[in-house]
Write a protein that holds these residues in place. Structure first.
Motif, PDB file in Angstrom:
ATOM      1  N   ALA A  67      13.459 -21.948  79.474  1.00 38.93           N
ATOM      2  CA  ALA A  67      12.262 -22.760  79.731  1.00 38.93           C
ATOM      3  C   ALA A  67      11.719 -23.357  78.439  1.00 38.93           C
ATOM      4  CB  ALA A  67      11.175 -21.907  80.402  1.00 38.93           C
ATOM      5  N   GLY A  68      12.122 -22.782  77.296  1.00 39.69           N
ATOM      6  CA  GLY A  68      11.640 -23.291  76.011  1.00 39.69           C
ATOM      7  C   GLY A  68      10.645 -22.371  75.330  1.00 39.69           C
ATOM      8  N   ASN A  69      10.494 -21.142  75.836  1.00 38.56           N
ATOM      9  CA  ASN A  69       9.640 -20.166  75.142  1.00 38.56           C
ATOM     10  C   ASN A  69      10.409 -19.579  73.964  1.00 38.56           C
ATOM     11  OD1 ASN A  69       7.461 -20.234  77.085  1.00 38.56           O
ATOM     12  ND2 ASN A  69       8.748 -19.004  78.457  1.00 38.56           N
ATOM     13  N   LEU A  70       9.691 -19.322  72.876  1.00 39.78           N
ATOM     14  CA  LEU A  70      10.320 -18.754  71.682  1.00 39.78           C
ATOM     15  C   LEU A  70       9.778 -17.340  71.449  1.00 39.78           C
ATOM     16  CD1 LEU A  70      12.009 -19.374  69.020  1.00 39.78           C
ATOM     17  CD2 LEU A  70       9.811 -20.004  67.996  1.00 39.78           C
ATOM     18  N   ALA A 128       6.433 -11.181  69.519  1.00 38.77           N
ATOM     19  CA  ALA A 128       5.558 -12.343  69.304  1.00 38.77           C
ATOM     20  C   ALA A 128       6.101 -13.465  70.181  1.00 38.77           C
ATOM     21  CB  ALA A 128       5.579 -12.757  67.836  1.00 38.77           C
ATOM     22  N   ALA A 129       5.232 -14.043  71.025  1.00 37.88           N
ATOM     23  CA  ALA A 129       5.699 -15.051  71.983  1.00 37.88           C
ATOM     24  C   ALA A 129       5.009 -16.390  71.764  1.00 37.88           C
ATOM     25  CB  ALA A 129       5.421 -14.564  73.412  1.00 37.88           C
ATOM     26  N   VAL A 130       5.820 -17.441  71.776  1.00 36.91           N
ATOM     27  CA  VAL A 130       5.284 -18.808  71.745  1.00 36.91           C
ATOM     28  C   VAL A 130       5.566 -19.400  73.123  1.00 36.91           C
ATOM     29  CG1 VAL A 130       5.351 -21.045  70.590  1.00 36.91           C
ATOM     30  CG2 VAL A 130       6.000 -18.988  69.331  1.00 36.91           C
ATOM     31  N   PHE A 131       4.553 -19.412  73.966  1.00 39.01           N
ATOM     32  CA  PHE A 131       4.756 -19.940  75.317  1.00 39.01           C
ATOM     33  C   PHE A 131       4.652 -21.463  75.303  1.00 39.01           C
ATOM     34  CE2 PHE A 131       3.166 -15.610  76.474  1.00 39.01           C
ATOM     35  CZ  PHE A 131       4.370 -15.171  76.990  1.00 39.01           C
ATOM     36  N   THR A 132       5.586 -22.101  75.945  1.00 41.60           N
ATOM     37  CA  THR A 132       5.597 -23.564  75.924  1.00 41.60           C
ATOM     38  C   THR A 132       4.637 -24.126  76.982  1.00 41.60           C
ATOM     39  OG1 THR A 132       7.070 -25.454  75.706  1.00 41.60           O
ATOM     40  CG2 THR A 132       7.494 -24.011  77.565  1.00 41.60           C
ATOM     41  N   TYR A 142       0.250 -23.690  81.847  1.00 40.17           N
ATOM     42  CA  TYR A 142       0.794 -22.338  81.654  1.00 40.17           C
ATOM     43  C   TYR A 142       2.289 -22.294  81.976  1.00 40.17           C
ATOM     44  CZ  TYR A 142      -4.160 -21.378  82.728  1.00 40.17           C
ATOM     45  OH  TYR A 142      -5.522 -21.391  82.790  1.00 40.17           O
ATOM     46  N   LEU A 143       2.970 -23.394  81.714  1.00 43.23           N
ATOM     47  CA  LEU A 143       4.371 -23.531  82.120  1.00 43.23           C
ATOM     48  C   LEU A 143       5.231 -22.358  81.641  1.00 43.23           C
ATOM     49  CD1 LEU A 143       6.514 -25.421  83.355  1.00 43.23           C
ATOM     50  CD2 LEU A 143       6.778 -26.426  81.107  1.00 43.23           C
ATOM     51  N   GLY A 144       5.196 -22.100  80.334  1.00 42.68           N
ATOM     52  CA  GLY A 144       6.079 -21.088  79.764  1.00 42.68           C
ATOM     53  C   GLY A 144       5.720 -19.680  80.201  1.00 42.68           C
ATOM     54  N   SER A 145       4.428 -19.356  80.188  1.00 43.72           N
ATOM     55  CA  SER A 145       4.057 -17.990  80.559  1.00 43.72           C
ATOM     56  C   SER A 145       4.300 -17.753  82.051  1.00 43.72           C
ATOM     57  CB  SER A 145       2.608 -17.675  80.162  1.00 43.72           C
ATOM     58  OG  SER A 145       1.739 -18.737  80.436  1.00 43.72           O
ATOM     59  N   ARG A 146       4.141 -18.788  82.836  1.00 41.50           N
ATOM     60  CA  ARG A 146       4.435 -18.637  84.276  1.00 41.50           C
ATOM     61  C   ARG A 146       5.928 -18.425  84.502  1.00 41.50           C
ATOM     62  NH1 ARG A 146       2.333 -23.497  87.431  1.00 41.50           N
ATOM     63  NH2 ARG A 146       3.338 -22.396  89.140  1.00 41.50           N
ATOM     64  N   ALA A 147       6.752 -19.154  83.751  1.00 46.96           N
ATOM     65  CA  ALA A 147       8.205 -18.953  83.877  1.00 46.96           C
ATOM     66  C   ALA A 147       8.565 -17.530  83.450  1.00 46.96           C
ATOM     67  CB  ALA A 147       8.951 -19.976  83.027  1.00 46.96           C
ATOM     68  N   PHE A 148       7.961 -17.079  82.369  1.00 48.30           N
ATOM     69  CA  PHE A 148       8.225 -15.738  81.810  1.00 48.30           C
ATOM     70  C   PHE A 148       7.970 -14.640  82.844  1.00 48.30           C
ATOM     71  CE2 PHE A 148       6.691 -12.165  79.005  1.00 48.30           C
ATOM     72  CZ  PHE A 148       7.861 -11.963  78.287  1.00 48.30           C
ATOM     73  N   ILE A 149       6.890 -14.801  83.618  1.00 44.16           N
ATOM     74  CA  ILE A 149       6.570 -13.744  84.605  1.00 44.16           C
ATOM     75  C   ILE A 149       7.261 -13.992  85.954  1.00 44.16           C
ATOM     76  CG2 ILE A 149       4.348 -13.210  83.525  1.00 44.16           C
ATOM     77  CD1 ILE A 149       3.033 -14.639  86.001  1.00 44.16           C
ATOM     78  N   GLY A 150       8.091 -15.043  86.021  1.00 42.85           N
ATOM     79  CA  GLY A 150       8.838 -15.297  87.254  1.00 42.85           C
ATOM     80  C   GLY A 150       7.998 -15.913  88.350  1.00 42.85           C
ATOM     81  N   ASP A 151       6.990 -16.675  87.973  1.00 40.84           N
ATOM     82  CA  ASP A 151       6.120 -17.312  88.958  1.00 40.84           C
ATOM     83  C   ASP A 151       6.897 -18.374  89.733  1.00 40.84           C
ATOM     84  OD1 ASP A 151       3.691 -17.483  90.155  1.00 40.84           O
ATOM     85  OD2 ASP A 151       2.797 -18.838  88.684  1.00 40.84           O
ATOM     86  N   LYS A 152       6.441 -18.642  90.939  1.00 43.96           N
ATOM     87  CA  LYS A 152       7.117 -19.661  91.750  1.00 43.96           C
ATOM     88  C   LYS A 152       6.539 -21.030  91.383  1.00 43.96           C
ATOM     89  CE  LYS A 152       9.085 -20.892  95.966  1.00 43.96           C
ATOM     90  NZ  LYS A 152       9.896 -21.905  95.331  1.00 43.96           N
ATOM     91  N   GLU A 170      16.483 -23.252  85.090  1.00 43.46           N
ATOM     92  CA  GLU A 170      16.030 -22.796  83.767  1.00 43.46           C
ATOM     93  C   GLU A 170      14.764 -21.938  83.900  1.00 43.46           C
ATOM     94  OE1 GLU A 170      17.051 -25.881  84.392  1.00 43.46           O
ATOM     95  OE2 GLU A 170      18.879 -25.856  83.167  1.00 43.46           O
ATOM     96  N   LEU A 171      13.874 -22.365  84.807  1.00 40.71           N
ATOM     97  CA  LEU A 171      12.633 -21.600  84.989  1.00 40.71           C
ATOM     98  C   LEU A 171      12.964 -20.203  85.510  1.00 40.71           C
ATOM     99  CD1 LEU A 171      10.437 -24.428  86.567  1.00 40.71           C
ATOM    100  CD2 LEU A 171      10.173 -23.451  84.276  1.00 40.71           C
ATOM    101  N   LYS A 172      13.858 -20.166  86.481  1.00 36.78           N
ATOM    102  CA  LYS A 172      14.238 -18.862  87.073  1.00 36.78           C
ATOM    103  C   LYS A 172      14.902 -17.967  86.046  1.00 36.78           C
ATOM    104  CE  LYS A 172      14.626 -19.363  92.021  1.00 36.78           C
ATOM    105  NZ  LYS A 172      15.421 -20.045  93.036  1.00 36.78           N
ATOM    106  N   GLU A 173      15.784 -18.574  85.241  1.00 38.52           N
ATOM    107  CA  GLU A 173      16.518 -17.777  84.247  1.00 38.52           C
ATOM    108  C   GLU A 173      15.603 -17.235  83.144  1.00 38.52           C
ATOM    109  OE1 GLU A 173      20.802 -20.092  84.660  1.00 38.52           O
ATOM    110  OE2 GLU A 173      19.594 -20.373  82.848  1.00 38.52           O
TER     111      GLU A 173
END
Ligand code: GLV
Ligand code: MN
Ligand code: MN
Length: 405
Positions: A67-70, A128-132, A142-152, A170-173
């Motif tokens: 998703a692009g989170n670092l 340390a997380a950089v949410f995209t 909240y694109l990156g943090s939502r992907a991180f927690i597996g949000d729909k 990519e979001l699911k992965e």
């Protein structure tokens, strides 16, 4: 063990130059047209590379998700793979400031760097997380943090991402096993004036407001601006203006009941948008914020029921209000007391990655004051002594949380 303010300050300033639109000879990238770093843009990716370098210098194991989170990890002793995530975002609004999001990211990296330098033996993995894409300016918030927690993500949201190369797959992965997230911590600027009014340097966040965003469309009849008499017009902008004034009134009225709802029309688009054509369509955004969804629903219903012909409203986005974990708040308060910092417990009117994170884990947030309450602006400023306090408080709290099972 303390953070290194000089280093943190330099890193934050270095990061700020990516996407800064102003005088490059300044000492600090603040003022002028501020910083614009939309997710996935060239400036964003350069800024991200810079953070990656810092993470590597700190001795962290670094990776990026689809998703692009670092992320940068300081591996823990425990075999269980439980993690404490400390994060925020480095995307900005258009013409934003130096501190929103970036402070939290830089404080997270600095904290882990100090722990590593001191050979701290952490039990849990510290990440340390950089949410995209937190801001939701161009893509869903909240694109990156939502992907991180597996949000729909809805089909509409996925369509909005079409030009990014990030899709459903990519979001699911990017979803992690949320059971492994022991805690989430975030340092952020307050973006308001409460701390200043109460003469405190530290805020411990008790809850974060919910945000609902809508697209409104008012349809009229486009026609010649010179030949159509005033009483024969169906002007979409005039009708939209009435709706916008009503939104203001409705939100203020509801506020009378319970306190802190806000409503904003921040985008407006005219069709066809010509100097000599009566507007045939007006599209605008409506954003409503409140801790309780019920109040937001009440407001939007009143707006929908306005007697304005040709008004249509469609919900685009909703993130519910959340109350943050009481035990984490207690740990933060304990750490603040140990450091002799006076603090205030408060709610957040701004959205944060801590909102989605709080849905899946025990989350906590620390605020430091924003000068004159200004944020989402090139003039955003936080005094360096407060930056130091906030970052030291994150460092202390991480240690406390790491020592608890
Ligand atoms: C995010 O910063 C928001 O509150 O809009
Ligand atoms: Mn932010
Ligand atoms: Mn912001």
């Amino acid at each position: 063990m303390k953070i290194n303010l000089e280093r943190l300050k330099n890193n934050l300033i270095e990061l700020g130059w990516f996407g800064f639109d102003g005088n490059p000879d300044k000492e600090i990238p603040a003022g002028d047209n501020g910083i614009t770093r939309l997710p996935y843009s060239t400036d964003y990716l350069k800024a991200e590379d810079y953070v990656r370098e810092l993470m590597e210098k700190a001795g962290l194991k670094v990776w990026k998700d689809p998703a692009g989170n670092l992320f940068g990890k300081l591996s823990g002793k425990s075999e269980k793979g439980e993690m404490i995530v400390i994060g925020s975002h480095i995307d900005t609004v258009i013409n934003g400031g130096l501190f929103d999001g970036s402070l939290g990211v830089m404080a997270a990296v600095e904290s882990l760097r100090v722990l590593k330098e001191n050979n701290y033996q952490n039990n849990h993995d510290l990440i340390a997380a950089v949410f995209t894409g937190e801001e939701g300016v161009k893509y869903p918030g909240y694109l990156g943090s939502r992907a991180f927690i597996g949000d729909k993500f809805s089909d509409k949201e996925i369509k909005e991402l079409a030009d990014t190369g990030v899709g459903e797959k990519e979001l699911k992965e990017s979803a992690v096993n949320t059971e492994k997230i022991k805690n989430y911590l975030e340092l952020h600027i307050e973006q308001g004036q409460v701390l200043k009014e109460k003469a405190k340097n530290i805020g411990i966040v008790e809850g974060i407001v919910g945000i609902s965003r809508y697209k409104a469309l008012v349809t009229g009849k486009p026609n010649h601006a010179g030949t159509t008499p005033m009483d024969m017009r169906d002007d979409a902008l005039l009708k939209a203006s009435k709706v916008i004034l009503e939104i203001n009134r409705i939100v203020k009225e509801l506020n009378g009941d319970h306190g802190r709802m806000v409503g904003t029309v921040g985008q407006l688009n005219l069709k066809p948008g010509a100097v000599n054509v009566i507007p045939g369509g007006t599209e605008f955004s409506i954003e409503l914020r409140d801790m309780e969804k019920e109040n937001i629903d009440k407001a939007i219903k009143s707006i929908e029921n306005l007697e304005v012909k040709g008004l249509e409203i469609e919900e685009q986005f909703h993130e519910g209000g959340v109350y943050l974990d009481k035990k984490v708040q207690k740990e933060i308060a304990g750490a603040a007391e140990a450091l002799n910092y006076d603090y205030l417990k408060m709610l957040s009117g701004a959205g944060h990655d801590a909102s989605p994170m709080a849905r899946v884990t025990s989350a906590g947030m620390v605020f430091v004051p924003s000068k004159d309450g200004i944020s989402h602006s090139p003039e955003e400023w936080t005094d360096w002594q407060d930056v130091e306090k906030g970052a030291n408080l994150i460092l202390e709290t991480v240690k406390k949380l790491d020592n608890k099972n």
